[in-house]
Scaffold this motif. Structure first.
Motif, PDB file in Angstrom:
ATOM      1  N   ARG A  27      32.871  19.595  39.786  1.00 17.26           N
ATOM      2  CA  ARG A  27      32.376  21.220  39.986  1.00 17.26           C
ATOM      3  C   ARG A  27      33.684  21.874  39.725  1.00 17.26           C
ATOM      4  N   ARG A  28      33.066  22.994  39.211  1.00 20.56           N
ATOM      5  CA  ARG A  28      34.103  24.234  38.553  1.00 20.56           C
ATOM      6  C   ARG A  28      33.983  25.327  39.370  1.00 20.56           C
ATOM      7  N   MET A  29      34.994  26.092  39.469  1.00 21.65           N
ATOM      8  CA  MET A  29      35.039  27.683  40.046  1.00 21.65           C
ATOM      9  C   MET A  29      35.910  28.176  39.080  1.00 21.65           C
ATOM     10  N   LEU A  30      35.632  29.542  38.786  1.00 18.91           N
ATOM     11  CA  LEU A  30      36.422  30.567  38.013  1.00 18.91           C
ATOM     12  C   LEU A  30      36.864  31.413  38.917  1.00 18.91           C
ATOM     13  N   TYR A  31      38.116  31.810  38.684  1.00 21.87           N
ATOM     14  CA  TYR A  31      39.033  32.739  39.678  1.00 21.87           C
ATOM     15  C   TYR A  31      39.607  34.010  38.835  1.00 21.87           C
ATOM     16  N   VAL A  32      39.112  35.162  38.733  1.00 21.22           N
ATOM     17  CA  VAL A  32      39.684  36.075  37.968  1.00 21.22           C
ATOM     18  C   VAL A  32      40.335  37.302  38.560  1.00 21.22           C
ATOM     19  N   ALA A  33      41.762  37.288  38.374  1.00 16.09           N
ATOM     20  CA  ALA A  33      42.341  38.325  38.997  1.00 16.09           C
ATOM     21  C   ALA A  33      42.735  39.654  38.065  1.00 16.09           C
ATOM     22  N   GLU A  34      42.420  40.805  38.386  1.00 13.68           N
ATOM     23  CA  GLU A  34      42.763  42.048  37.664  1.00 13.68           C
ATOM     24  C   GLU A  34      43.902  42.630  38.502  1.00 13.68           C
ATOM     25  N   ASP A  35      44.909  42.829  37.568  1.00 10.68           N
ATOM     26  CA  ASP A  35      46.164  43.515  38.281  1.00 10.68           C
ATOM     27  C   ASP A  35      45.909  44.898  38.448  1.00 10.68           C
ATOM     28  N   CYS A  36      46.627  45.685  39.321  1.00  9.96           N
ATOM     29  CA  CYS A  36      46.348  47.176  39.499  1.00  9.96           C
ATOM     30  C   CYS A  36      46.849  47.783  38.090  1.00  9.96           C
TER      31      CYS A  36
ATOM     32  N   VAL B 128      34.674  34.206  41.335  1.00  6.78           N
ATOM     33  CA  VAL B 128      35.611  34.923  42.304  1.00  6.78           C
ATOM     34  C   VAL B 128      36.202  35.917  41.589  1.00  6.78           C
ATOM     35  N   TRP B 129      35.883  37.351  41.791  1.00  6.88           N
ATOM     36  CA  TRP B 129      36.502  38.476  41.244  1.00  6.88           C
ATOM     37  C   TRP B 129      37.503  38.896  42.119  1.00  6.88           C
ATOM     38  N   ALA B 130      38.846  39.175  41.731  1.00  8.73           N
ATOM     39  CA  ALA B 130      40.009  39.495  42.528  1.00  8.73           C
ATOM     40  C   ALA B 130      40.735  40.772  42.072  1.00  8.73           C
ATOM     41  N   ASP B 131      40.035  41.819  42.376  1.00 12.42           N
ATOM     42  CA  ASP B 131      40.513  43.248  41.746  1.00 12.42           C
ATOM     43  C   ASP B 131      41.697  43.691  42.854  1.00 12.42           C
ATOM     44  N   MET B 132      42.379  44.573  42.367  1.00  9.92           N
ATOM     45  CA  MET B 132      43.567  44.908  42.950  1.00  9.92           C
ATOM     46  C   MET B 132      44.729  44.317  43.109  1.00  9.92           C
TER      47      MET B 132
ATOM     48  N   THR C 109      49.444  43.382  27.259  1.00 13.29           N
ATOM     49  CA  THR C 109      48.770  44.602  27.715  1.00 13.29           C
ATOM     50  C   THR C 109      47.765  44.577  28.664  1.00 13.29           C
ATOM     51  N   GLY C 110      47.138  43.451  28.462  1.00 13.33           N
ATOM     52  CA  GLY C 110      46.082  43.049  29.539  1.00 13.33           C
ATOM     53  C   GLY C 110      46.082  43.189  30.749  1.00 13.33           C
ATOM     54  N   ARG C 111      45.037  43.406  31.645  1.00 12.36           N
ATOM     55  CA  ARG C 111      45.009  43.204  33.069  1.00 12.36           C
ATOM     56  C   ARG C 111      44.587  42.215  33.686  1.00 12.36           C
ATOM     57  N   CYS C 112      43.587  41.417  33.186  1.00 15.82           N
ATOM     58  CA  CYS C 112      42.821  40.222  33.886  1.00 15.82           C
ATOM     59  C   CYS C 112      43.405  38.995  33.182  1.00 15.82           C
ATOM     60  N   LEU C 113      43.532  37.950  34.290  1.00 11.20           N
ATOM     61  CA  LEU C 113      44.039  36.511  33.997  1.00 11.20           C
ATOM     62  C   LEU C 113      42.853  35.776  34.643  1.00 11.20           C
ATOM     63  N   ALA C 114      42.698  34.606  34.340  1.00 11.51           N
ATOM     64  CA  ALA C 114      41.682  33.701  34.877  1.00 11.51           C
ATOM     65  C   ALA C 114      42.112  32.314  35.210  1.00 11.51           C
ATOM     66  N   HIS C 115      41.829  31.789  36.115  1.00  9.85           N
ATOM     67  CA  HIS C 115      42.114  30.345  36.393  1.00  9.85           C
ATOM     68  C   HIS C 115      40.853  29.480  36.943  1.00  9.85           C
TER      69      HIS C 115
ATOM     70  N   GLY D 209      44.487  40.854  43.268  1.00 16.19           N
ATOM     71  CA  GLY D 209      44.080  39.693  44.207  1.00 16.19           C
ATOM     72  C   GLY D 209      44.044  39.913  45.455  1.00 16.19           C
ATOM     73  N   ILE D 210      43.996  41.240  46.018  1.00 14.94           N
ATOM     74  CA  ILE D 210      44.230  41.383  47.296  1.00 14.94           C
ATOM     75  C   ILE D 210      42.779  41.229  47.939  1.00 14.94           C
ATOM     76  N   SER D 211      41.712  41.612  47.483  1.00 13.53           N
ATOM     77  CA  SER D 211      40.405  41.416  47.949  1.00 13.53           C
ATOM     78  C   SER D 211      39.570  40.716  47.258  1.00 13.53           C
ATOM     79  N   PRO D 212      39.696  39.212  47.230  1.00 13.81           N
ATOM     80  CA  PRO D 212      38.898  38.589  46.436  1.00 13.81           C
ATOM     81  C   PRO D 212      37.492  38.363  46.945  1.00 13.81           C
ATOM     82  N   ARG D 213      36.593  38.050  46.172  1.00 13.13           N
ATOM     83  CA  ARG D 213      34.983  37.991  46.439  1.00 13.13           C
ATOM     84  C   ARG D 213      34.234  37.246  45.527  1.00 13.13           C
ATOM     85  N   PRO D 214      33.020  36.539  45.657  1.00 13.08           N
ATOM     86  CA  PRO D 214      32.097  36.055  44.896  1.00 13.08           C
ATOM     87  C   PRO D 214      31.530  36.989  44.120  1.00 13.08           C
TER      88      PRO D 214
END
Length: 78
Positions: free
Chosen positions: A69-78, A18-22, A55-61, A24-29
């Motif tokens: 079963r696993r799921m990866l959630y990646v958030a990118e800060d604005c 799941v990619w959450a840009d902005m 200095t990075g903008r992405c963080l994963a959980h 984490g405002i708009s997460p999507r598979p």
């Protein structure tokens, strides 16, 4: 979460990402075709262990179910 684990999960087709840009405002598979481009984005801008640090903008959980079963959630800060 360490960048090496993130890489392994992004490349594992059985793991939903799941990619959450902005911030984490708009997460999507993500789709299978997006994964290589997503990995290129993450590896160059990862804030967690093994990445570019503060200095990075992405963080994963990683999330796991009791059955393993696993799921990866990646958030990118604005």
């Amino acid at each position: 979460m360490d960048l090496r684990i993130v890489r392994r999960l992004v490349k594992d087709a059985a793991t939903p990402v799941v990619w959450a840009d902005m911030g984490g405002i708009s997460p999507r598979p993500t789709t299978g075709t997006e994964r290589s481009a997503l990995w290129d984005r993450i590896k160059n801008d990862y804030r967690g262990p093994g990445g570019s640090g503060s200095t990075g903008r992405c963080l994963a959980h990683e999330f796991r179910t009791e059955s393993g079963r696993r799921m990866l959630y990646v958030a990118e800060d604005c």
